[in-house]
Design a protein around this motif. Structure first.
Motif, short mmCIF file in Angstrom:
data_model
loop_
_atom_site.label_atom_id
_atom_site.label_comp_id
_atom_site.label_asym_id
_atom_site.label_seq_id
_atom_site.Cartn_x
_atom_site.Cartn_y
_atom_site.Cartn_z
N VAL A 139 0.84 -1.20 0.00
CA VAL A 139 0.00 0.00 0.00
C VAL A 139 0.88 1.25 0.00
N GLU A 140 1.97 1.21 0.76
CA GLU A 140 2.92 2.32 0.73
C GLU A 140 3.50 2.50 -0.68
N LEU A 141 3.78 1.40 -1.36
CA LEU A 141 4.34 1.46 -2.70
C LEU A 141 3.33 2.07 -3.68
N ILE A 142 2.06 1.69 -3.55
CA ILE A 142 1.02 2.29 -4.40
C ILE A 142 0.99 3.79 -4.20
N ASP A 143 0.98 4.24 -2.95
CA ASP A 143 0.92 5.67 -2.67
C ASP A 143 2.16 6.41 -3.16
N TYR A 144 3.31 5.76 -3.04
CA TYR A 144 4.56 6.35 -3.49
C TYR A 144 4.54 6.55 -5.01
N LEU A 145 4.06 5.54 -5.74
CA LEU A 145 3.96 5.66 -7.19
C LEU A 145 2.97 6.75 -7.58
N LYS A 146 1.82 6.79 -6.93
CA LYS A 146 0.83 7.82 -7.24
C LYS A 146 1.38 9.21 -6.96
N ALA A 147 2.18 9.36 -5.89
CA ALA A 147 2.78 10.65 -5.58
C ALA A 147 3.75 11.09 -6.65
N ASN A 148 4.28 10.13 -7.40
CA ASN A 148 5.20 10.41 -8.49
C ASN A 148 4.53 10.32 -9.85
N GLN A 149 3.21 10.57 -9.84
CA GLN A 149 2.41 10.71 -11.06
C GLN A 149 2.33 9.44 -11.90
N PHE A 150 2.34 8.29 -11.22
CA PHE A 150 2.02 7.03 -11.89
C PHE A 150 0.51 6.80 -11.81
N ALA A 151 -0.05 6.30 -12.89
CA ALA A 151 -1.42 5.79 -12.85
C ALA A 151 -1.35 4.33 -12.44
N VAL A 152 -2.03 3.98 -11.34
CA VAL A 152 -1.91 2.64 -10.76
C VAL A 152 -3.20 1.86 -11.01
N PHE A 153 -3.04 0.64 -11.51
CA PHE A 153 -4.17 -0.23 -11.81
C PHE A 153 -4.00 -1.56 -11.09
#
Length: 333
Positions: A173-187
């Protein structure tokens, strides 16, 4: 190692009182990926994100193309002793059994009702599809969403006694949030049913329903008592597992990901397709090797079997995460 922006640091875990789920929000000045142990796996993640998000880097990727895909079962939450959706289907069989006396003598329903899980397993994929068709169809999409939401809210893991959504993996969950904070679209791209996951993924992972790709049954539009409805039919439409995952990504997302995260051989083709794309890519496998805090299984497991992924990860440049060594904690505290 590349310097990571303070914006991408993660703040303390916040509990959602109404659902017992946990979300991680962003804050200034806290450690990046705090539940990850310092080591090769964490370093590879940070380096990949820095390389693909830093302007001027030879590996820079424009935000619109920063697509990351995550398997769900065994990658974002536990999948032992059985897939959560299978537990849901078994409960539905027991609930609906009084309306179907023929199930007492018909497999795989007979085995479900007698508690014979070996008999259920022996029915194979055909039997599992029969269970899904019988327990997930014959209602509107809205009715099914309510049934799933109520079940997720009230059901408990058979071993821990905790809610299933309390057994999500905090580091992921931390990794998902980290990616989203760096403008990744997460699916999420899962073999699980898409309409089984969509009612709760945003609350639990912060991933909205439109960013969930999964297996599905057929539906049709009709008027029910004069009201428009999407009705679920007892026929399989799409299996989003194995080679079906790249197909599902192409069909429903429309862009090849640059990062893929899985845990089993059912994710192999998704990782293979992602990491064979142009430019800098990243593939990661969660290896369940912690019998004390979670479960230890790989090659011989009925659920989440991991053989080919372990054998080929190194040659393909994929990162294998040891739950035992790479995660400081497993579940939200």
């Amino acid at each position: 190692m590349f310097e990571i922006s303070r914006r991408s640091a993660l703040k303390i875990v916040a509990f959602t009182a109404a659902s017992s789920s946990v979300r991680h929000a962003l804050a200034e000045g806290t450690e990046t990926l705090p539940s990850w142990a310092e080591g090769d796996a964490k370093a590879r993640i940070l380096e990949f994100v820095a390389a693909t998000t830093t302007k001027g880097s030879p590996d820079f990727v424009e935000p619109a193309a920063r697509i990351a895909v995550f398997d769900n079962d065994g990658t974002l939450w536990g999948e032992q002793p059985m897939y959560v959706q299978l537990a849901f289907a078994l409960d539905r069989v027991r609930q609906l059994a009084p309306q179907h006396p023929e199930w007492q003598t018909t497999e795989p329903f007979k085995s479900v009702l007698s508690g014979d899980m070996a008999g259920v397993a022996a029915s194979g994929e055909r039997g599992l599809l029969e269970l899904v068709a019988a327990t997930h169809a014959g209602m509107s999409a809205e009715e099914f969403e309510r049934i799933v939401s109520d079940w997720i809210e009230g059901s408990r893991h058979p071993t821990s006694g905790k809610s299933y959504t309390a057994q999500i993996f905090q580091p992921m969950v931390e990794l998902i949030d980290y990616l989203k904070a760096n403008q990744f679209a997460v699916f999420i791209v899962s073999g699980g049913g898409v309409e089984f996951m969509r009612p709760w993924t945003e609350r639990v992972y912060g991933i909205p329903p439109e960013n969930v790709v999964g297996s599905s049954i057929k539906t049709k539009y009709e008027l029910r008592d004069g009201h428009p409805a999407i009705t679920r039919l007892p026929e399989i439409d799409f299996i989003d597992d194995g080679p079906g995952k790249p197909v599902g990504i192409h069909k429903f997302i429309g862009r090849r990901p640059i990062a893929a995260f899985g845990n089993s051989d059912g994710d192999f083709e998704m990782l293979e397709w992602t990491t064979s794309g142009p430019g800098r890519t990243f593939g990661l496998i969660v290896h369940h090797d912690d019998a004390q805090r979670e479960n230890a299984y790989d090659r011989d497991s009925h659920f989440g079997r991991l053989t080919r992924g372990l054998d080929e990860a190194s040659a393909r440049g994929w990162t294998v995460v040891s739950i035992k060594n790479d995660w400081k904690v497993v579940y939200p505290e």
